[in-house]
Structures are given as structure tokens and as C-alpha cells.
Design an enzyme around this catalytic site. Sequence first.
Site, short mmCIF file in Angstrom:
data_model
loop_
_atom_site.label_atom_id
_atom_site.label_comp_id
_atom_site.label_asym_id
_atom_site.label_seq_id
_atom_site.Cartn_x
_atom_site.Cartn_y
_atom_site.Cartn_z
N ASP A 143 -4.74 -5.36 1.64
CA ASP A 143 -4.00 -5.10 0.46
C ASP A 143 -2.26 -5.45 0.87
OD1 ASP A 143 -2.60 -3.75 -1.88
OD2 ASP A 143 -2.10 -2.11 -0.40
N ASP A 194 1.16 -4.29 -0.71
CA ASP A 194 2.28 -3.33 -0.83
C ASP A 194 1.80 -2.04 -0.46
OD1 ASP A 194 4.45 -5.01 -2.12
OD2 ASP A 194 2.92 -5.06 -3.58
C1 XBP Z 1 1.14 -2.83 -5.56
C2 XBP Z 1 1.69 -3.10 -7.21
C3 XBP Z 1 2.71 -3.96 -7.42
C4 XBP Z 1 3.92 -4.13 -6.89
C5 XBP Z 1 4.92 -4.76 -7.64
O1 XBP Z 1 0.43 -3.77 -5.35
O2 XBP Z 1 0.97 -2.41 -8.03
O3 XBP Z 1 2.57 -4.24 -8.95
O4 XBP Z 1 4.52 -2.90 -7.01
O5 XBP Z 1 4.41 -6.20 -7.64
P1 XBP Z 1 -0.74 -3.81 -4.20
P2 XBP Z 1 4.96 -7.03 -8.87
O6 XBP Z 1 -0.73 -2.50 -3.48
O7 XBP Z 1 -2.07 -3.90 -4.85
O8 XBP Z 1 -0.28 -4.84 -2.99
O9 XBP Z 1 6.16 -6.81 -9.68
O10 XBP Z 1 4.76 -8.45 -8.37
O11 XBP Z 1 3.47 -6.69 -9.89
MG MG Z 2 -1.02 -1.21 -1.85
#
Ligand code: XBP
Ligand code: MG
Length: 285
Positions: free
Chosen positions: A33, A35
Site C-alpha cells: 500500500d 499512504d
Molecule cells: C489513501 C487514500 C488516498 C489519499 C489521497 O490511499 O485514500 O485517497 O488519501 O490520494 P492508500 P488522492 O492508503 O490506498 O495508499 O487524493 O490521490 O486520492
Molecule cells: Mg494506506
Amino acid sequence: MDTRTQAEIQGDEAAQGGYLLPGSSELRAVIFDVDGTLADTERDGHRVAFNRAFSEFGLDWHWSAKQYGELLGITGGKERIRHYAAAHAPDWLRAVEDGRWVALLHGLKCEIYASLVLAGGLPLRPGIARLVHELRAAGVRLAIATTTTPSSVSALIRANFGREASSLFEVIGAGDIVARKKPAPDIYRLVLQELDLPAAACLVLEDSPAGLAAANAAGLSAVVTVSAYSAREVFPDALTVVSDLGEPGIASRWLGGLPLSGEFVDLRQLACWHSTTASRPMLAN
Ligand code: XBP
Ligand code: MG
């Protein structure tokens, strides 16, 4: 008796394109993953970028760190904006209903986010660079499965891995490439399809309840490294839960699930956890 040195054993395993712990099923790929897992990007990265974009658009919206934590339940930036606007600015949302303005606002947010990342403001979490390089050296394939927009993923890995970024991850599944975002399994299913591997040959690293649910629903087992926003969550369906991957001399903290045998998470530890999944019942596939 096996008379090979540890380096020779690892070299042979690398040549086979996976990592085989004696007596277990092979770990062929690790899916990361982004973020909260590769880097703690939400509070000081995405949130800041959303707020700056709101301000540049003349909107008097401001997401506090606490409020943003609640909004993270809605995965995807455009979806998050819509969700917030529906509750707090329904007139604005009605006026921009064709979706173009949400896309423009979100596009600006992504540009701001990339500039924050490229300025070096969002480093990798402990152990990520170490583990990525160890996996590569052993021939374990690497992939990414994220809800985040592809340009934001590229900026983050470029800022932190430099030139090698483009060659490290064989498959990058990101953003609107699938119809349904996490907690739906779509992005993980797509990544598995592109890797051409069964879920049983892979392991996922995640940080959030939605991410774990997505991985499990695709038949994948996941190790959770809790992030700033998920530290208080419980993850009963994770293979194991740790504070982070740790580094030599900076111990990872075990929080639940299968035990952590050393002070940090390395390939051998991942393979050991993975080896238990053959006998572990998975959720729907
Ligand atoms: C986390 C999310 C993303 C980010 C923002 O993604 O939900 O939406 O918060 O990114 P993950 P965007 O944990 O799956 O990596 O504004 O590009 O959507
Ligand atoms: Mg995440």
C-alpha cells in the site's frame, strides 16, 4: 546436509524468482500500500495539499488533522471532496454537479502534493527502503496497490528512491484504474492479474482497515504496520500487526497476530509469516 553458505542459499533463491523458507510455500511477491505504509503522507502531505487547493479555489474549507482522520474513512481524494461537500457545501456541489470542478480541484491538490513530496517533506517509514532492497536482491517481485492518484505515487517513490524508482515496482495499481476503491478488492485483484500470480504466493503490507479489508477480500494475507491515523484501530484479520518495519537498532513493536521473532521485519520474517497462510482460512475471494 546443505553445505551452502547463507549468501549462496539466497543467491539460489533469487535465481528462482521468489523466497522459499524450508518446508513452506514460496513467497513470490510483496504488494505495498502507499499512504500510511510506504510513508506517513496523510496529515502533513495530502491534508495540507487539500487545504491549499481549497484556498486557491476561494473555498473557505479547512480540514483539521482530527477531521481529516474521520474523512479518511472515505477512500480516494475526489470521493472525499464530494463526501465533504455533500454535508458542508451542498450548494457548491449542486452548482458543480457535472464533476468537472471536483476533478479540477483535485488535480490542483495533486500538483501541490507532488511539490510537497518532491521538496523532501515526506520520507519513507522505518524499514521500507531496507526491505524493498532486500526483496529485490532476493528476487521477490514488488508491486503497489493504492487508492491514490498515479502522479502522487510516482512523485513519492521518485522523491524517496531516486532514479531506481521506476524499476523497483513491477506493477503499480493506483487510483481510478479500477471502478471501486478500497475497501473493495478491485485494485488488489487487478495487481494480482498483472503479476499473474495467485493470492497465496503474495503478501500485502497495509496500514488501514479499508486497505486490509480490500486485501483480504481479494484472498490476500496482510501484515499491518499501523500509521499515525490507524494506531488506535484493531486489525483482527491481519496476519500480524506491528508499529512499523523497524531497523537494526530501532526495534519494531509487535501489536498483535503472529509473533515478531527479531527486532525488525525482514524477508525471512515475512516468509515465515507467509508460510503460515497455507493453513489459514481466508475470507471471500
Ligand atoms: C489513501 C487514500 C488516498 C489519499 C489521497 O490511499 O485514500 O485517497 O488519501 O490520494 P492508500 P488522492 O492508503 O490506498 O495508499 O487524493 O490521490 O486520492
Ligand atoms: Mg494506506
